[in-house]
Motif scaffolding. Sequence first.
Motif, PDB file in Angstrom:
ATOM      1  N   SER A  24      39.900  61.471  50.222  1.00 54.57           N
ATOM      2  CA  SER A  24      38.593  60.940  50.662  1.00 54.57           C
ATOM      3  C   SER A  24      38.923  59.177  50.748  1.00 54.57           C
ATOM      4  N   GLN A  25      39.763  58.795  50.119  1.00 56.44           N
ATOM      5  CA  GLN A  25      40.286  57.471  50.183  1.00 56.44           C
ATOM      6  C   GLN A  25      41.103  57.073  51.555  1.00 56.44           C
ATOM      7  N   GLY A  26      41.760  58.235  51.952  1.00 53.66           N
ATOM      8  CA  GLY A  26      42.529  57.902  53.410  1.00 53.66           C
ATOM      9  C   GLY A  26      41.494  58.232  54.410  1.00 53.66           C
ATOM     10  N   ILE A  27      40.503  58.830  54.402  1.00 51.11           N
ATOM     11  CA  ILE A  27      39.248  58.895  55.386  1.00 51.11           C
ATOM     12  C   ILE A  27      38.691  57.675  55.476  1.00 51.11           C
ATOM     13  N   ALA A  28      38.306  57.177  54.333  1.00 54.56           N
ATOM     14  CA  ALA A  28      37.796  55.753  54.159  1.00 54.56           C
ATOM     15  C   ALA A  28      38.501  54.748  54.797  1.00 54.56           C
ATOM     16  N   ILE A  29      39.941  54.778  54.453  1.00 54.64           N
ATOM     17  CA  ILE A  29      40.756  53.616  54.941  1.00 54.64           C
ATOM     18  C   ILE A  29      40.919  53.797  56.582  1.00 54.64           C
ATOM     19  N   ARG A  30      40.945  55.093  57.050  1.00 52.75           N
ATOM     20  CA  ARG A  30      40.986  55.581  58.318  1.00 52.75           C
ATOM     21  C   ARG A  30      39.922  54.855  59.095  1.00 52.75           C
ATOM     22  N   GLY A  31      38.554  54.927  58.511  1.00 51.12           N
ATOM     23  CA  GLY A  31      37.383  54.555  59.023  1.00 51.12           C
ATOM     24  C   GLY A  31      37.566  52.854  59.211  1.00 51.12           C
ATOM     25  N   LEU A  32      38.159  52.430  57.965  1.00 51.09           N
ATOM     26  CA  LEU A  32      38.171  50.931  57.975  1.00 51.09           C
ATOM     27  C   LEU A  32      38.977  50.290  58.913  1.00 51.09           C
ATOM     28  N   VAL A  33      40.286  50.907  59.374  1.00 50.60           N
ATOM     29  CA  VAL A  33      41.102  50.515  60.299  1.00 50.60           C
ATOM     30  C   VAL A  33      40.535  50.679  61.502  1.00 50.60           C
ATOM     31  N   GLU A  34      39.895  51.779  62.108  1.00 50.47           N
ATOM     32  CA  GLU A  34      39.196  51.961  63.351  1.00 50.47           C
ATOM     33  C   GLU A  34      38.190  50.907  63.401  1.00 50.47           C
ATOM     34  N   GLY A  35      37.269  50.703  62.536  1.00 46.01           N
ATOM     35  CA  GLY A  35      36.586  49.502  62.357  1.00 46.01           C
ATOM     36  C   GLY A  35      36.971  48.278  62.868  1.00 46.01           C
ATOM     37  N   ILE A  36      38.010  47.858  62.237  1.00 47.20           N
ATOM     38  CA  ILE A  36      38.862  46.645  62.426  1.00 47.20           C
ATOM     39  C   ILE A  36      39.301  46.650  63.952  1.00 47.20           C
ATOM     40  N   ARG A  37      39.831  47.511  64.356  1.00 55.43           N
ATOM     41  CA  ARG A  37      40.319  47.811  65.861  1.00 55.43           C
ATOM     42  C   ARG A  37      39.491  47.570  66.671  1.00 55.43           C
ATOM     43  N   GLN A  38      38.340  48.285  66.389  1.00 51.63           N
ATOM     44  CA  GLN A  38      37.096  48.126  67.389  1.00 51.63           C
ATOM     45  C   GLN A  38      36.692  46.330  67.165  1.00 51.63           C
ATOM     46  N   MET A  39      36.768  45.678  66.162  1.00 46.81           N
ATOM     47  CA  MET A  39      36.234  44.366  66.101  1.00 46.81           C
ATOM     48  C   MET A  39      37.389  43.575  66.661  1.00 46.81           C
ATOM     49  N   GLN A  40      38.853  43.768  66.680  1.00 45.25           N
ATOM     50  CA  GLN A  40      39.695  43.211  67.402  1.00 45.25           C
ATOM     51  C   GLN A  40      39.626  43.339  68.998  1.00 45.25           C
ATOM     52  N   LEU A  41      38.885  44.679  69.386  1.00 49.04           N
ATOM     53  CA  LEU A  41      38.805  44.734  70.921  1.00 49.04           C
ATOM     54  C   LEU A  41      37.326  43.920  71.199  1.00 49.04           C
ATOM     55  N   ASP A  42      36.348  43.909  70.486  1.00 51.73           N
ATOM     56  CA  ASP A  42      35.119  43.124  70.730  1.00 51.73           C
ATOM     57  C   ASP A  42      35.430  41.612  70.700  1.00 51.73           C
ATOM     58  N   VAL A  43      36.412  41.252  69.820  1.00 55.72           N
ATOM     59  CA  VAL A  43      36.573  39.721  69.712  1.00 55.72           C
ATOM     60  C   VAL A  43      37.278  39.323  70.773  1.00 55.72           C
ATOM     61  N   THR A  44      38.396  40.041  71.241  1.00 53.21           N
ATOM     62  CA  THR A  44      39.208  39.979  72.554  1.00 53.21           C
ATOM     63  C   THR A  44      38.500  39.619  73.666  1.00 53.21           C
ATOM     64  N   GLU A  45      37.430  40.759  73.772  1.00 56.86           N
ATOM     65  CA  GLU A  45      36.578  40.674  75.076  1.00 56.86           C
ATOM     66  C   GLU A  45      35.887  39.472  75.150  1.00 56.86           C
ATOM     67  N   LYS A  46      35.120  39.200  73.917  1.00 54.12           N
ATOM     68  CA  LYS A  46      34.372  37.954  73.731  1.00 54.12           C
ATOM     69  C   LYS A  46      35.360  36.554  73.858  1.00 54.12           C
ATOM     70  N   VAL A  47      36.507  36.757  73.413  1.00 51.87           N
ATOM     71  CA  VAL A  47      37.430  35.415  74.009  1.00 51.87           C
ATOM     72  C   VAL A  47      37.646  35.289  75.286  1.00 51.87           C
ATOM     73  N   GLU A  48      37.779  36.506  75.902  1.00 55.35           N
ATOM     74  CA  GLU A  48      38.043  36.401  77.449  1.00 55.35           C
ATOM     75  C   GLU A  48      36.798  36.044  78.211  1.00 55.35           C
ATOM     76  N   GLU A  49      35.527  36.261  77.720  1.00 49.22           N
ATOM     77  CA  GLU A  49      34.095  35.795  78.226  1.00 49.22           C
ATOM     78  C   GLU A  49      34.289  34.584  78.319  1.00 49.22           C
ATOM     79  N   VAL A  50      34.553  33.943  77.058  1.00 54.81           N
ATOM     80  CA  VAL A  50      34.333  32.606  76.751  1.00 54.81           C
ATOM     81  C   VAL A  50      35.287  31.670  77.713  1.00 54.81           C
ATOM     82  N   GLN A  51      36.551  32.186  77.673  1.00 49.82           N
ATOM     83  CA  GLN A  51      37.621  31.512  78.526  1.00 49.82           C
ATOM     84  C   GLN A  51      37.237  31.423  79.994  1.00 49.82           C
ATOM     85  N   MET A  52      36.613  32.581  80.545  1.00 50.37           N
ATOM     86  CA  MET A  52      36.126  32.680  81.934  1.00 50.37           C
ATOM     87  C   MET A  52      35.172  31.758  82.256  1.00 50.37           C
TER      88      MET A  52
END
Length: 142
Positions: A24-52
């Motif tokens: 259950s800790q592994g499942i929670a950690i996987r969810g946390l890692v996926e959430g962080i990955r999605q946040m990184q993608l969102d931040v990268t997208e927003k940074v690109e928008e701001v740069q444009m």
Amino acid sequence: MSTSMVEQNDFLTVVERQMQLTESQGIAIRGLVEGIRQMQLDVTEKVEEVQMMVQEVRDSVTLTDAERYQLQNAVHLKSNELTKHRYKESDEKFKDMVGRYRRMIWSKMKERFEVAKYSHIRRIDFDDALYFVQDFRPEDYI
């Protein structure tokens, strides 16, 4: 049942519970890692928008006062140079021709950079505008 059997059953129960907790800790950690990955993608997208957006603003900023002055000076020098090649300064038409060349340079520059006023030329086009003036030849437009 013997005490060793009871101890083994207790041990297996503890190990199974520990394994379930770890899973259950592994499942929670996987969810946390996926959430962080999605946040990184969102931040990268927003940074690109701001740069444009920043680039759009930079591209739309017009000439500074100093750049306009340099451009005016270049046009004055070029119009005088063109006139001196064709007329003597003592000639009656000299001043008239300086004005004609000046108007022609300004007119063709505004056409070239697609602006209503030369002061609306974008800063990123300043070097091109300066080169346009310095390289200006009336024969190219006749």
